[in-house]
Design a protein around this motif. Structure first.
Motif, PDB file in Angstrom:
ATOM      1  N   VAL A 181       0.840  -1.198   0.000  1.00 33.85           N
ATOM      2  CA  VAL A 181       0.000   0.000   0.000  1.00 33.85           C
ATOM      3  C   VAL A 181       0.873   1.245   0.000  1.00 33.85           C
ATOM      4  N   ARG A 182       0.593   2.141  -0.955  1.00 33.93           N
ATOM      5  CA  ARG A 182       1.292   3.413  -1.058  1.00 33.93           C
ATOM      6  C   ARG A 182       0.264   4.545  -0.987  1.00 33.93           C
ATOM      7  N   PRO A 183       0.681   5.720  -0.475  1.00 30.96           N
ATOM      8  CA  PRO A 183      -0.247   6.855  -0.469  1.00 30.96           C
ATOM      9  C   PRO A 183      -0.772   7.134  -1.879  1.00 30.96           C
ATOM     10  N   ASP A 184      -1.993   7.513  -1.956  1.00 30.71           N
ATOM     11  CA  ASP A 184      -2.701   7.843  -3.202  1.00 30.71           C
ATOM     12  C   ASP A 184      -3.111   6.616  -4.009  1.00 30.71           C
ATOM     13  N   ASP A 185      -2.818   5.391  -3.519  1.00 32.93           N
ATOM     14  CA  ASP A 185      -3.328   4.198  -4.200  1.00 32.93           C
ATOM     15  C   ASP A 185      -4.845   4.190  -4.105  1.00 32.93           C
ATOM     16  N   PRO A 186      -5.512   3.720  -5.149  1.00 26.91           N
ATOM     17  CA  PRO A 186      -6.972   3.653  -5.071  1.00 26.91           C
ATOM     18  C   PRO A 186      -7.428   2.455  -4.236  1.00 26.91           C
ATOM     19  N   VAL A 187      -8.606   2.587  -3.666  1.00 24.64           N
ATOM     20  CA  VAL A 187      -9.309   1.445  -3.103  1.00 24.64           C
ATOM     21  C   VAL A 187      -9.974   0.778  -4.301  1.00 24.64           C
ATOM     22  N   LEU A 188      -9.755  -0.525  -4.464  1.00 25.01           N
ATOM     23  CA  LEU A 188     -10.244  -1.227  -5.650  1.00 25.01           C
ATOM     24  C   LEU A 188     -11.556  -1.949  -5.380  1.00 25.01           C
ATOM     25  N   PHE A 189     -12.434  -1.981  -6.375  1.00 28.54           N
ATOM     26  CA  PHE A 189     -13.622  -2.834  -6.360  1.00 28.54           C
ATOM     27  C   PHE A 189     -13.123  -4.167  -6.901  1.00 28.54           C
ATOM     28  N   SER A 190     -12.888  -5.124  -6.007  1.00 27.80           N
ATOM     29  CA  SER A 190     -12.067  -6.277  -6.334  1.00 27.80           C
ATOM     30  C   SER A 190     -12.696  -7.593  -5.909  1.00 27.80           C
ATOM     31  N   GLY A 191     -12.262  -8.670  -6.563  1.00 33.11           N
ATOM     32  CA  GLY A 191     -12.626 -10.018  -6.150  1.00 33.11           C
ATOM     33  C   GLY A 191     -11.764 -10.494  -4.993  1.00 33.11           C
ATOM     34  N   THR A 192     -10.663  -9.794  -4.703  1.00 31.36           N
ATOM     35  CA  THR A 192      -9.813 -10.086  -3.557  1.00 31.36           C
ATOM     36  C   THR A 192     -10.117  -9.036  -2.502  1.00 31.36           C
ATOM     37  N   VAL A 193     -10.996  -9.382  -1.580  1.00 32.48           N
ATOM     38  CA  VAL A 193     -11.466  -8.434  -0.573  1.00 32.48           C
ATOM     39  C   VAL A 193     -10.440  -8.345   0.557  1.00 32.48           C
ATOM     40  N   ALA A 194     -10.051  -7.128   0.911  1.00 30.55           N
ATOM     41  CA  ALA A 194      -9.023  -6.886   1.930  1.00 30.55           C
ATOM     42  C   ALA A 194      -9.650  -6.687   3.309  1.00 30.55           C
ATOM     43  N   ASN A 195      -8.815  -6.782   4.327  1.00 23.98           N
ATOM     44  CA  ASN A 195      -9.222  -6.449   5.689  1.00 23.98           C
ATOM     45  C   ASN A 195      -9.022  -4.955   5.908  1.00 23.98           C
ATOM     46  N   TRP A 196      -9.889  -4.371   6.724  1.00 27.64           N
ATOM     47  CA  TRP A 196      -9.851  -2.941   7.010  1.00 27.64           C
ATOM     48  C   TRP A 196     -10.043  -2.711   8.500  1.00 27.64           C
ATOM     49  N   ASN A 197      -9.450  -1.656   9.007  1.00 22.26           N
ATOM     50  CA  ASN A 197      -9.751  -1.175  10.352  1.00 22.26           C
ATOM     51  C   ASN A 197     -10.843  -0.126  10.217  1.00 22.26           C
ATOM     52  N   ILE A 198     -11.806  -0.143  11.109  1.00 26.87           N
ATOM     53  CA  ILE A 198     -12.844   0.885  11.134  1.00 26.87           C
ATOM     54  C   ILE A 198     -12.935   1.374  12.579  1.00 26.87           C
ATOM     55  N   HIS A 199     -12.682   2.664  12.754  1.00 26.69           N
ATOM     56  CA  HIS A 199     -12.699   3.272  14.087  1.00 26.69           C
ATOM     57  C   HIS A 199     -13.587   4.501  14.069  1.00 26.69           C
ATOM     58  N   LYS A 200     -14.256   4.722  15.171  1.00 24.83           N
ATOM     59  CA  LYS A 200     -15.048   5.940  15.324  1.00 24.83           C
ATOM     60  C   LYS A 200     -14.117   7.050  15.798  1.00 24.83           C
ATOM     61  N   ALA A 201     -14.063   8.132  15.049  1.00 22.07           N
ATOM     62  CA  ALA A 201     -13.188   9.257  15.376  1.00 22.07           C
ATOM     63  C   ALA A 201     -13.858  10.166  16.406  1.00 22.07           C
ATOM     64  N   GLU A 202     -13.086  11.100  16.936  1.00 24.62           N
ATOM     65  CA  GLU A 202     -13.599  12.023  17.943  1.00 24.62           C
ATOM     66  C   GLU A 202     -14.739  12.882  17.430  1.00 24.62           C
ATOM     67  N   ASP A 203     -14.785  13.129  16.107  1.00 20.01           N
ATOM     68  CA  ASP A 203     -15.857  13.958  15.547  1.00 20.01           C
ATOM     69  C   ASP A 203     -17.153  13.173  15.327  1.00 20.01           C
ATOM     70  N   GLY A 204     -17.152  11.873  15.669  1.00 22.25           N
ATOM     71  CA  GLY A 204     -18.355  11.063  15.534  1.00 22.25           C
ATOM     72  C   GLY A 204     -18.463  10.305  14.223  1.00 22.25           C
ATOM     73  N   PHE A 205     -17.620  10.659  13.243  1.00 28.57           N
ATOM     74  CA  PHE A 205     -17.609   9.947  11.976  1.00 28.57           C
ATOM     75  C   PHE A 205     -16.693   8.733  12.079  1.00 28.57           C
ATOM     76  N   TYR A 206     -16.871   7.769  11.203  1.00 23.46           N
ATOM     77  CA  TYR A 206     -16.004   6.594  11.194  1.00 23.46           C
ATOM     78  C   TYR A 206     -14.859   6.798  10.220  1.00 23.46           C
ATOM     79  N   GLN A 207     -13.688   6.270  10.580  1.00 20.08           N
ATOM     80  CA  GLN A 207     -12.525   6.295   9.697  1.00 20.08           C
ATOM     81  C   GLN A 207     -12.204   4.859   9.301  1.00 20.08           C
ATOM     82  N   ILE A 208     -11.929   4.666   8.022  1.00 27.49           N
ATOM     83  CA  ILE A 208     -11.562   3.356   7.486  1.00 27.49           C
ATOM     84  C   ILE A 208     -10.092   3.432   7.117  1.00 27.49           C
TER      85      ILE A 208
END
Length: 140
Positions: free
Chosen positions: A80-107
């Protein structure tokens, strides 16, 4: 960042309003997930099934009604490099999902160099990974 309490389910993944809201849309396999204005996009995946994978991580799969389950979802290149796209892929990746201090979720991408988090953001009408540097401070 606080821990997430996101429940598995079907979601629309959208940006916070700034000034307009964009939603993640899968339009073509092995191409970037697009960030398009909220609203119907015929022939595209607009709803995402978020579920648990490994301890504390999630997978984001396409959600479609019908008799045949869709096996596509959010992926990324192995290195993974900065500015790489998130792909709509047949190889599904693992992701972290956290709720940020502003109430929105970050992936974000699990792992990576110490102190660098690759957060999901929008870059030129597609969903991409942006490097976000964080620091660690020892509590004494």
């Amino acid at each position: 960042m606080s821990e997430t309490n996101l429940k598995p389910g079907v979601y629309r993944i959208e940006t916070p309003p700034r000034p307009g809201c964009l939603q993640a849309v899968g339009t073509e396999l092995d191409k970037p997930v697009m960030a398009l204005p909220a609203g119907p996009t015929p022939g595209a995946t607009q709803f995402w099934k978020v579920g648990h994978s490994q301890e504390g991580q999630y997978v984001i799969n396409a959600f479609e009604h019908g008799p045949i389950p869709i096996q596509f979802g959010w992926g990324h290149d192995e290195v993974v490099r900065p500015d790489d796209p998130v792909l709509f892929s047949g190889t599904v990746a693992n992701w972290n999902i956290h709720k940020a201090e502003d109430g929105f979720y970050q992936i974000s991408v699990p792992g990576g160099p110490l102190g660098v988090t690759s957060l999901v953001d929008v870059e030129e009408q597609h969903v991409s990974l942006q490097a976000s540097h964080s620091t660690l401070t020892e509590i004494k």
